[in-house]
Design a protein around this motif. Sequence first.
Motif, short mmCIF file in Angstrom:
data_model
loop_
_atom_site.label_atom_id
_atom_site.label_comp_id
_atom_site.label_asym_id
_atom_site.label_seq_id
_atom_site.Cartn_x
_atom_site.Cartn_y
_atom_site.Cartn_z
N UNK A 8 0.84 -1.19 0.00
CA UNK A 8 0.00 0.00 0.00
C UNK A 8 0.88 1.24 0.00
N UNK A 9 0.68 2.08 -1.02
CA UNK A 9 1.50 3.27 -1.20
C UNK A 9 0.64 4.53 -1.10
N UNK A 10 1.29 5.65 -0.86
CA UNK A 10 0.59 6.93 -0.72
C UNK A 10 0.16 7.48 -2.08
N UNK A 11 -0.91 8.27 -2.06
CA UNK A 11 -1.23 9.08 -3.22
C UNK A 11 -1.21 10.57 -2.88
N UNK A 12 -0.70 10.91 -1.71
CA UNK A 12 -0.58 12.32 -1.31
C UNK A 12 0.68 12.92 -1.92
N UNK A 13 0.54 14.07 -2.56
CA UNK A 13 1.70 14.69 -3.20
C UNK A 13 2.06 16.05 -2.62
N UNK A 44 -0.37 -3.88 -5.79
CA UNK A 44 -0.01 -2.52 -5.34
C UNK A 44 -1.29 -1.69 -5.30
N UNK A 45 -1.61 -1.16 -4.13
CA UNK A 45 -2.84 -0.40 -3.94
C UNK A 45 -2.53 0.93 -3.26
N UNK A 46 -3.50 1.84 -3.31
CA UNK A 46 -3.33 3.17 -2.71
C UNK A 46 -4.70 3.74 -2.36
N UNK A 47 -4.73 4.79 -1.55
CA UNK A 47 -6.02 5.37 -1.16
C UNK A 47 -6.88 5.83 -2.33
N UNK A 48 -6.29 6.45 -3.33
CA UNK A 48 -7.07 6.99 -4.44
C UNK A 48 -7.01 6.13 -5.70
N UNK A 49 -6.09 5.18 -5.73
CA UNK A 49 -5.86 4.43 -6.95
C UNK A 49 -5.11 5.28 -7.97
N UNK A 50 -4.76 4.67 -9.09
CA UNK A 50 -4.02 5.41 -10.11
C UNK A 50 -2.56 5.57 -9.75
N UNK A 51 -1.99 6.70 -10.15
CA UNK A 51 -0.56 6.91 -10.00
C UNK A 51 -0.17 7.32 -8.58
N UNK A 52 0.87 6.69 -8.06
CA UNK A 52 1.44 7.10 -6.78
C UNK A 52 2.60 8.05 -7.06
N UNK A 76 2.32 3.30 -11.58
CA UNK A 76 1.60 4.10 -12.56
C UNK A 76 0.09 3.92 -12.47
N UNK A 77 -0.37 2.74 -12.07
CA UNK A 77 -1.81 2.47 -12.08
C UNK A 77 -2.17 1.54 -10.93
N UNK A 78 -2.09 2.07 -9.72
CA UNK A 78 -2.37 1.25 -8.54
C UNK A 78 -3.88 1.02 -8.38
N UNK A 79 -4.22 -0.03 -7.66
CA UNK A 79 -5.61 -0.33 -7.35
C UNK A 79 -6.09 0.56 -6.21
N UNK A 80 -7.30 1.03 -6.27
CA UNK A 80 -7.87 1.80 -5.16
C UNK A 80 -8.19 0.87 -4.00
N UNK A 81 -7.83 1.27 -2.80
CA UNK A 81 -8.04 0.42 -1.63
C UNK A 81 -9.49 -0.04 -1.51
N UNK A 108 -7.27 6.75 6.70
CA UNK A 108 -7.95 5.90 5.72
C UNK A 108 -8.58 4.69 6.39
N UNK A 109 -9.89 4.72 6.56
CA UNK A 109 -10.59 3.66 7.30
C UNK A 109 -10.52 2.32 6.58
N UNK A 110 -10.53 2.33 5.26
CA UNK A 110 -10.41 1.07 4.52
C UNK A 110 -9.06 0.42 4.79
N UNK A 111 -8.01 1.21 4.79
CA UNK A 111 -6.69 0.67 5.09
C UNK A 111 -6.67 0.09 6.50
N UNK A 112 -7.24 0.81 7.44
CA UNK A 112 -7.24 0.34 8.83
C UNK A 112 -7.98 -1.00 8.96
#
Length: 221
Positions: A8-13, A44-52, A76-81, A108-112
């Motif tokens: 699980x990777x961040x999507x915060x920039x 590979x997943x992230x809170x928003x999906x798409x690019x990390x 480049x194209x992560x799955x949304x959590x 992120x409640x889904x991650x938790x």
Amino acid sequence: MTKHILMVVTTADKMKDGHETGLWLSEFGEAYVEFANKGYEITVASPLGGKSPIDERSLEGGETPQEILDTAKYLEDTIKLDEITDESKYDAIFLPGGHGTMFDLPENEKLHQLIRDIYEADNLVAAVCHGPAGLVGVKLSNGTPLVAGKTVTAFTDEEERETTLDKYMPFLLESRLRELGAEFIAKENWADHIQSDGKLITGQNPQSTISVAKEVVKQLG
């Protein structure tokens, strides 16, 4: 059977005051390579999906091995959590860091929920550097914080001050983990240092990534 790891990777920039941030590439790439070399299936997943977003600071110096640079394609194209519906298939969850994690993983409640369910199924939860920011909001089914009473490490307050980015953080990670009841072990700045408390594995900084990944591999067998 092939082991399956959820990374699980961040999507915060952005940090406070608009400073750019993101994922620390080596913390993702070094772990990814370790897992891939073992033949693990990796999601590979992230809170928003798409690019990390990759923090440009993690590429400074021009010394990043090509093997690690090549893993950026998996960001480049992560799955949304929220699209993950069957956490039972994962043998481990791994959270790499980068300052971006401080802004989107703690809330992120889904991650938790994923972390709690994976942990309570007696599978592995691993995080390195700022990755443990994803642990601070996790409560077990009995309502206690996941990290309460656990021996952990993460990016230390002293390391954060040395980066001079502490003033842009929503909180200091070491301090927050201690507030939640964790037994926090800090080594000198930038030391390769991990803590393994049962199924919970944490690493202090970028220098600790490979050690965390190897401990995951060791426990998965």
